[in-house]
Design an enzyme around this catalytic site. Structure first.
Site, PDB file in Angstrom:
ATOM      1  CD  GLU A  11      -2.970  -1.434   2.093  1.00 21.41           C
ATOM      2  OE1 GLU A  11      -2.222  -0.957   3.414  1.00 21.41           O
ATOM      3  OE2 GLU A  11      -4.014  -1.824   2.534  1.00 21.41           O
ATOM      4  CG  ASP A  62      -7.605  -5.945   3.997  1.00 20.75           C
ATOM      5  OD1 ASP A  62      -7.239  -5.499   5.732  1.00 20.75           O
ATOM      6  OD2 ASP A  62      -7.661  -4.283   3.535  1.00 20.75           O
ATOM      7  CD  GLU A 114     -10.122  -1.500   7.354  1.00 20.47           C
ATOM      8  OE1 GLU A 114      -9.325  -2.314   8.033  1.00 20.47           O
ATOM      9  OE2 GLU A 114      -9.657  -1.215   6.412  1.00 20.47           O
TER      10      GLU A 114
HETATM   11  O1  GCW Z   1      -7.174  -2.583   5.675  1.00 19.53           O
HETATM   12  C1  GCW Z   1      -6.578  -1.983   5.113  1.00 19.53           C
HETATM   13  C2  GCW Z   1      -6.673  -0.673   5.441  1.00 19.53           C
HETATM   14  C3  GCW Z   1      -5.037   0.153   5.960  1.00 19.53           C
HETATM   15  C4  GCW Z   1      -4.471  -0.860   6.993  1.00 19.53           C
HETATM   16  C5  GCW Z   1      -4.137  -1.912   5.720  1.00 19.53           C
HETATM   17  C6  GCW Z   1      -3.017  -2.704   7.058  1.00 19.53           C
HETATM   18  C7  GCW Z   1      -2.611   0.218   8.521  1.00 19.53           C
HETATM   19  O2  GCW Z   1      -7.307  -0.257   4.620  1.00 19.53           O
HETATM   20  O3  GCW Z   1      -5.812   1.213   6.152  1.00 19.53           O
HETATM   21  O4  GCW Z   1      -3.005   0.043   7.265  1.00 19.53           O
HETATM   22  O5  GCW Z   1      -5.279  -2.490   5.714  1.00 19.53           O
HETATM   23  O6  GCW Z   1      -3.534  -3.983   7.760  1.00 19.53           O
HETATM   24  O7  GCW Z   1      -1.891  -2.189   6.451  1.00 19.53           O
END
Ligand code: GCW
Length: 721
Positions: free
Chosen positions: A326, A405, A433
């Site tokens: 990311e 995720d 989340e």
């Molecule tokens: O799910 C995603 C989240 C990010 C997060 C990432 C991760 C901290 O949207 O906010 O970053 O995973 O786990 O690294």
């Protein structure tokens, strides 16, 4: 009447005081009256499951048998354990214990490690070897005194034993004779906090950081200490305090010195502090022109930096790394592997017995959507499986429960079975989340249990995920569970009183993943709300059903949470998943829906599982309905095992889910007068809001899928049949 009993605030809490008799009794003892204050404050949720509300008089009387609380030894953690015991018994049973050290001179609860106990009572031996942090609660006669011994091989184990005893007492259990050993399932039982140094929390829904504000460590760390107490009470032994998207500044020497103050408030509770680090730190803040993990200057930089951390924090736990993910920089910048990156840090930590958690959440978020063979789900295994055996033994690969995720439903990540010579930990997300962001009720323990209990069938033999991460299958020295908690400054920590069951449940599962969800939620409800049977029945039923309710109106049949993945991860937004590089695709088109991940015609993701699991998922005929769209692209008219078509299932489940969300409101309203007003009203308004949101979700998803498929709802709710 005694003025304390007249206090109107006290009277509103009569639910917890079990009647006027109990009030009068408590009020006669000044010490107990002072104990009422934290107990009242508990109605904000601040004390969470450590409310220590008063129990009924006959049960409470049983504890008068132990006037003493004797500690053998004088370590900080043992002293904390003794104080906690005295405080707990005061509040719960209304009796004041005499704290003492050395050998008991009266009937007493005796606290000490096995070594110290041996000197006192050599014949008293635990029925099995106590592993680190495990404890033994044992009634025994010691030198003529009736004693309740809490012992362990470590001080921290003794503290855990105290919390376990207090939990039993607070739940109204009598402990006339006890002989109980409890051992943690895995050594790693950690939480991560995604706190930024400016005080904001990534994916946090319970207020700003308890650790940081405006780029500094907070001056007042009272909440951080209280958090450590909560963590210790469920056996959590480590906490990473900053976001995995780490600000390099965390490693400035001046900042490490500030962080040491947080370690100071963790220490009495046996919680080890750890930090997330940016892999490019040697370059971006360390003055080097490189962060190549194989460069000797970089190696030296990490060594010195880690030494400096340990100079400030001698019991520091280790470092967490998110790299090549990311947009974060990582070893790929120099053509190096995650093993190169993990090991350079691991070697710096090794002399101090620290560990590196290297996150397996490494994937390309610019995947070509047009290529039907591309699949983000494959990334963790593709990146880490080839490196199995290349990681030093103090590296732990931290693997999200599912391959995408934290969606409302995913299969277990195949990487759990793909690392035989590498330690691993499962990463679970306590903060909601993708599961309602604490504004909606979603008790995640049943979901986590499905993953932990999932049998990977390694080499044709049973290999549950919980055994794999605990290192039991491949005989690893370490491993375990990590939960992303993201508590904040809100009085009730997570923003929602009922969401705290997830934090409690994570700790309990990390300690003992064989506990049932029902047992965990029963414990949590009794501790957090009291033992009123109506209340226990309603809250446990609501919690236990809530994941399915949420799933049924948000993400059907394993298609993922059909949320706005480009924005808030909260509102319905099924179209946002497609036509971009993020790879959370559901591939819904006019003919059908779902990702084809089969070996035969799809992305081949299924290949990453051991053969027996492949066989389960490869064929739509065997694949469980609730994961069908994760593994297969099928026509809307495809018949499920339930006998329904996929499209009709989507309609029915969304309508059913929205109905059940509305029912949660009426279930809760039956508890009026059984719960303190503050929490009653807070929870009621959240549930009413959720009922409305469920209708929004239902209508958005049903209309979207109707527009795509052109197939109406048999019951005529969505469009004419
Ligand atoms: O799910 C995603 C989240 C990010 C997060 C990432 C991760 C901290 O949207 O906010 O970053 O995973 O786990 O690294």
């Amino acid at each position: 009447m005694n003025p304390i009993v007249m206090n109107p605030i006290v009277m509103t809490s009569a639910r917890l005081l079990d009647g006027a008799l109990r009030c009068a009794l408590i009020a006669t003892v000044f010490f107990c009256a002072s104990a009422l204050l934290p107990f009242l404050a508990a109605e904000t949720g601040a004390e969470a499951w450590l409310r220590y509300a008063a129990i009924d008089l006959p049960t409470a009387k049983a504890y008068e048998r132990f006037p003493g609380a004797v500690v053998l030894g004088d370590s900080l953690v043992l002293k904390t354990a003794q104080q906690e015991l005295v405080r707990g018994i005061d509040q719960i049973a209304g009796s004041t214990m005499r704290g003492g050290t050395g050998w008991p001179r009266e009937n007493a609860v005796v606290l000490g490690t096995l070594r110290e106990l041996h000197a006192l009572a050599p014949a008293l031996l635990p029925p099995q070897e106590l592993r680190a942090d495990g404890y033994w609660l044992k009634s025994a006669n010691i030198h003529g005194h009736e004693c309740l011994v809490i012992t362990a091989s470590t001080d921290r184990g003794v503290l855990y034993g105290v919390f376990a005893l207090l939990s039993k007492i607070a739940r109204g259990q009598r402990v006339p004779f006890i002989d109980e050993v409890q051992q943690p399932y895995a050594p790693i039982r950690w939480v991560n906090e995604w706190d930024n140094l400016d005080g904001r929390i990534e994916r946090g829904y319970g207020g700003p950081s308890i650790f940081f504000a405006q780029g500094e460590v907070r001056g007042d760390l009272t909440r951080a200490g209280q958090y450590a107490r909560l963590l210790a009470s469920v056996g959590i032994n480590g906490c990473t305090i900053n976001n995995v998207n780490a600000a390099p500044g965390i490693l400035e020497d001046s900042f490490v010195a500030q962080v040491s103050r947080i370690a100071d408030v963790f220490r009495p509770w046996g919680v080890q502090l750890s930090l997330s680090v940016d892999l490019s730190s040697p370059k971006v803040m360390g003055g080097l022109d490189t962060f190549d993990p194989l460069d000797p200057r970089v190696r030296e930089w990490w060594r010195k930096k880690v030494d400096e951390i340990y100079r400030n924090i001698p019991d520091f736990g280790g470092l967490v790394v998110k790299a090549d993910s990311e947009g974060r920089l990582g070893p790929s910048a120099y053509g190096r592997t995650p093993a190169d990156a993990a090991n350079v840090i691991a070697r710096a930590l090794k002399p101090h017995r620290g560990v590196v958690f290297y996150r397996a959440f490494v994937y390309n978020h610019h995947l070509d959507w047009h290529n039907l063979k591309n699949d983000r789900a494959k990334a963790a295994y593709d990146n880490f499986h080839p490196l199995d055996g290349a990681f030093d033994d103090n590296v732990i690969i931290q693997i999200k429960n599912g391959p995408i995720d934290f969606q409302v439903r995913e299969p277990a990540s195949p990487l759990f079975a793909g690392l035989r010579r590498t330690s691993e930990a499962i990463e679970l997300q306590i903060t909601q989340e993708y599961t309602g962001q604490q504004r909606q009720l979603c008790f995640l323990v049943p979901m986590w249990k499905e993953v932990l209990d999932f049998d990977m069938r390694v080499d044709g033999r049973p290999a549950s995920v919980k055994d794999l991460v605990a290192g039991r299958i491949f005989h690893r020295l370490t491993g375990g569970l990590v939960g992303v908690a993201n508590v904040g400054m809100d009085a009730n920590w997570l923003g929602s009183p009922l969401a705290m069951a997830n934090l409690y449940g994570f700790g309990r599962l990390a300690w003992d993943p064989s506990l049932s969800a029902a047992k965990i939620v029963d414990e949590w409800t009794r501790l957090s709300f009291g033992s009123d049977p109506l209340l226990i029945k309603a809250i446990t039923a609501m919690q236990l059903g809530s994941w399915h309710v949420y799933e049924s109106y948000t993400g059907p049949l394993g298609a993922g949470t059909l949320t706005n993945i480009l924005g808030n991860h909260y509102d319905p937004g099924p179209e946002s998943s497609e036509e971009n590089g993020w790879g959370q695709w559901h591939r819904a088109d006019r003919q059908g829906i779902g990702m084809d991940r089969t070996r035969a015609t799809g992305t081949g993701f299924i290949d990453q599982y051991p053969p027996e699991v492949q066989a389960l998922y490869e064929s739509p005929a065997r694949c469980p309905d609730n994961l069908l769209l994760f593994f297969h692209h099928v026509a809307y008219t495809h018949l499920l095992h339930s006998g329904k078509t996929v499209i009709q299932h989507v309609y029915d489940s969304h309508y059913d889910g929205a109905d059940r969300a509305r029912d949660l409101v009426s279930q809760w309203m039956k508890l009026a007068g059984h719960v303190d007003d503050e929490r009653y009203r807070d929870i009621l308004s959240r549930l009413q809001y959720q009922a409305g949101e469920a209708v929004v979700w239902r209508d958005t998803i049903c209309n979207w899928i109707y527009r795509l498929s052109g197939i109406g709802d048999r019951q005529g709710r969505v469009a004419p049949h």
